[in-house]
Design an enzyme around this catalytic site. Structure first.
Site, PDB file in Angstrom:
ATOM      1  NE  ARG A 196      16.144  -4.974  82.797  1.00 17.01           N
ATOM      2  CZ  ARG A 196      17.418  -5.005  82.967  1.00 17.01           C
ATOM      3  NH1 ARG A 196      18.261  -5.207  81.492  1.00 17.01           N
ATOM      4  NH2 ARG A 196      17.899  -4.891  84.005  1.00 17.01           N
ATOM      5  CD  GLU A 243      14.750   0.955  87.970  1.00 20.14           C
ATOM      6  OE1 GLU A 243      13.841   1.334  87.226  1.00 20.14           O
ATOM      7  OE2 GLU A 243      15.146  -0.164  87.748  1.00 20.14           O
ATOM      8  NE  ARG A 261      10.962  -6.164  81.708  1.00 20.80           N
ATOM      9  CZ  ARG A 261      11.809  -5.476  82.635  1.00 20.80           C
ATOM     10  NH1 ARG A 261      11.806  -4.144  82.541  1.00 20.80           N
ATOM     11  NH2 ARG A 261      12.430  -6.082  83.750  1.00 20.80           N
TER      12      ARG A 261
END
Length: 194
Positions: free
Chosen positions: A77, A85, A129
């Site tokens: 990330r 998104e 992440r």
């Protein structure tokens, strides 16, 4: 102030200066955090640095990198930015999301990158992440490049003052002034579909 906190602040300032400089300028000034942290004594505290090849772009702020150490791929990330998104099953595809993802593919697919943690941020997020800056082969910080192109907005998690926050914010301001990417038509900075 304790000694560890004082060294931490000094290291963050040096890392920030190194990352803000172009690759050539950083090398000429003897500042290259991609090869060795500025202070070996605090290297573990300062930043985790690794490199690899981008195997998959998930969206504009999340990628998978096959590390050069030969270990498994890591999902990253990207620190300091948020893109509209496109793949979240709980959210509709947002305005400028497909464009930001396509741009990320152009910039990152199959490229060699360096991953650098930020001493202020956690190492991983709640989804497992890795939280890292992505430094391109020419020495530019992907977060800053994406914000300046209008493909991402500056993002701060839990009021953390990341070492690159000012640079990313300045890049976003440049995009806003010029109406680049998500700051222009049809989104005008609003990513929610109406």
């Amino acid at each position: 102030m304790n000694t560890r906190r004082a060294r931490y602040g000094s290291t963050v300032r040096v890392l920030t200066a190194c990352m803000a400089a172009s690759g050539a300028v950083a090398l000429l000034s003897g500042c290259n955090p991609l090869i060795a942290p500025p202070n070996p004594e605090t290297a573990a505290e300062a930043a985790s640095v690794s490199s690899g090849v981008v195997e998959r772009v998930i969206d504009g702020d999340t990628i998978e990198v096959h590390l050069s150490t030969g270990s498994d791929s890591v999902r990253v990330r990207i620190l300091g930015i948020d893109t509209p998104e496109t793949v979240d099953p709980d959210t509709d595809v947002q305005c400028w999301g497909p464009e930001a993802s396509a741009w990320a593919h152009q910039q990152l697919d199959n490229t060699v990158v360096t991953l650098i943690s930020d001493p202020v941020a956690e190492s991983v997020d709640r989804y497992g992440r890795a939280l890292r800056y992505v430094v391109l082969s020419d020495g530019r910080n992907y977060s800053t490049v994406a914000a300046e192109a209008g493909m991402a907005r500056a993002y701060t998690y839990k009021d953390q003052q990341l070492s690159e926050a000012a640079n990313i914010g300045a890049a976003q301001s440049t995009a806003q002034r010029s109406g680049a990417g998500l700051w222009g038509s049809p989104c005008y900075g609003q990513t929610a579909r109406r």
